[in-house]
Design a protein around this motif. Sequence first.
Motif, PDB file in Angstrom:
ATOM      1  N   TYR A 129      67.028  -6.029  57.038  1.00 57.67           N
ATOM      2  CA  TYR A 129      67.390  -4.626  56.820  1.00 57.67           C
ATOM      3  C   TYR A 129      68.858  -4.380  57.146  1.00 57.67           C
ATOM      4  O   TYR A 129      69.561  -3.686  56.409  1.00 57.67           O
ATOM      5  N   LEU A 130      69.316  -4.938  58.243  1.00 59.65           N
ATOM      6  CA  LEU A 130      70.706  -4.728  58.624  1.00 59.65           C
ATOM      7  C   LEU A 130      71.644  -5.382  57.620  1.00 59.65           C
ATOM      8  O   LEU A 130      72.668  -4.807  57.248  1.00 59.65           O
ATOM      9  N   LEU A 131      71.285  -6.566  57.140  1.00 61.88           N
ATOM     10  CA  LEU A 131      72.138  -7.244  56.154  1.00 61.88           C
ATOM     11  C   LEU A 131      72.104  -6.530  54.805  1.00 61.88           C
ATOM     12  O   LEU A 131      73.109  -6.525  54.088  1.00 61.88           O
ATOM     13  N   LEU A 132      70.980  -5.925  54.460  1.00 59.76           N
ATOM     14  CA  LEU A 132      70.940  -5.120  53.233  1.00 59.76           C
ATOM     15  C   LEU A 132      71.847  -3.899  53.365  1.00 59.76           C
ATOM     16  O   LEU A 132      72.549  -3.531  52.420  1.00 59.76           O
ATOM     17  N   GLY A 133      71.827  -3.296  54.529  1.00 61.31           N
ATOM     18  CA  GLY A 133      72.749  -2.180  54.777  1.00 61.31           C
ATOM     19  C   GLY A 133      74.188  -2.637  54.671  1.00 61.31           C
ATOM     20  O   GLY A 133      75.032  -1.940  54.105  1.00 61.31           O
ATOM     21  N   TYR A 134      74.483  -3.822  55.196  1.00 56.57           N
ATOM     22  CA  TYR A 134      75.847  -4.337  55.098  1.00 56.57           C
ATOM     23  C   TYR A 134      76.210  -4.655  53.648  1.00 56.57           C
ATOM     24  O   TYR A 134      77.350  -4.427  53.231  1.00 56.57           O
ATOM     25  N   ALA A 135      75.258  -5.165  52.864  1.00 58.41           N
ATOM     26  CA  ALA A 135      75.536  -5.453  51.450  1.00 58.41           C
ATOM     27  C   ALA A 135      75.910  -4.161  50.717  1.00 58.41           C
ATOM     28  O   ALA A 135      76.841  -4.155  49.900  1.00 58.41           O
ATOM     29  N   PHE A 136      75.212  -3.083  51.008  1.00 62.13           N
ATOM     30  CA  PHE A 136      75.530  -1.790  50.410  1.00 62.13           C
ATOM     31  C   PHE A 136      76.935  -1.343  50.808  1.00 62.13           C
ATOM     32  O   PHE A 136      77.721  -0.881  49.973  1.00 62.13           O
ATOM     33  N   VAL A 137      77.261  -1.501  52.074  1.00 62.76           N
ATOM     34  CA  VAL A 137      78.588  -1.130  52.568  1.00 62.76           C
ATOM     35  C   VAL A 137      79.653  -2.016  51.934  1.00 62.76           C
ATOM     36  O   VAL A 137      80.748  -1.548  51.597  1.00 62.76           O
ATOM     37  N   SER A 138      79.351  -3.284  51.724  1.00 62.02           N
ATOM     38  CA  SER A 138      80.310  -4.205  51.107  1.00 62.02           C
ATOM     39  C   SER A 138      80.656  -3.784  49.684  1.00 62.02           C
ATOM     40  O   SER A 138      81.810  -3.891  49.260  1.00 62.02           O
ATOM     41  N   VAL A 139      79.668  -3.311  48.961  1.00 63.60           N
ATOM     42  CA  VAL A 139      79.924  -2.831  47.599  1.00 63.60           C
ATOM     43  C   VAL A 139      80.876  -1.635  47.642  1.00 63.60           C
ATOM     44  O   VAL A 139      81.830  -1.550  46.861  1.00 63.60           O
TER      45      VAL A 139
END
Length: 158
Positions: A129-139
């Motif tokens: 979940y945290l890495l998915l949140g980071y992926a969204f932020v990375s975009v």
Amino acid sequence: DEQDIATVITAEDISKVTTQLMHSVGGFMNIFKYAMIVLAAALIYLLAKIIIERNEHSISMVKILGFKNGEIGSLYIAPTAIVVTFFTVISLGIGYFMMIWIFHEFLMQMDGYFAFYMRPVSMVLSVVYLLLGYAFVSVIDFIRIKKIPMDVALKNAD
């Protein structure tokens, strides 16, 4: 001896307490889970935003030198991803052992004993979940990098 026994807790008593806890706290835990995902993504977003804003001049200069947006993104987003992943795993371990300690201290005040237990699947999902949140932020950060114009480096030349 019978006189040394304060209370007797049966499996039925434990089942009743567990059912009551799930009824009163179970729904709140789902809300808490999603709120923590949003807060973690917001924290990562703010930190990544600061990194990009502070390096706006450098990013603009690298664009002038002919680097593509993907290459620039890999310079700023990939190291942040490594740090986020590393500290996610570290904080999961620290948080797990802190919960064991807190649970132990809290339950010393109560009759009976419940051990803290976190399923391995929940641990993996926490990291995912945290890495998915980071992926969204990375975009979002990549879009921000693409929008930095080349003239920023020329305007702020000292």
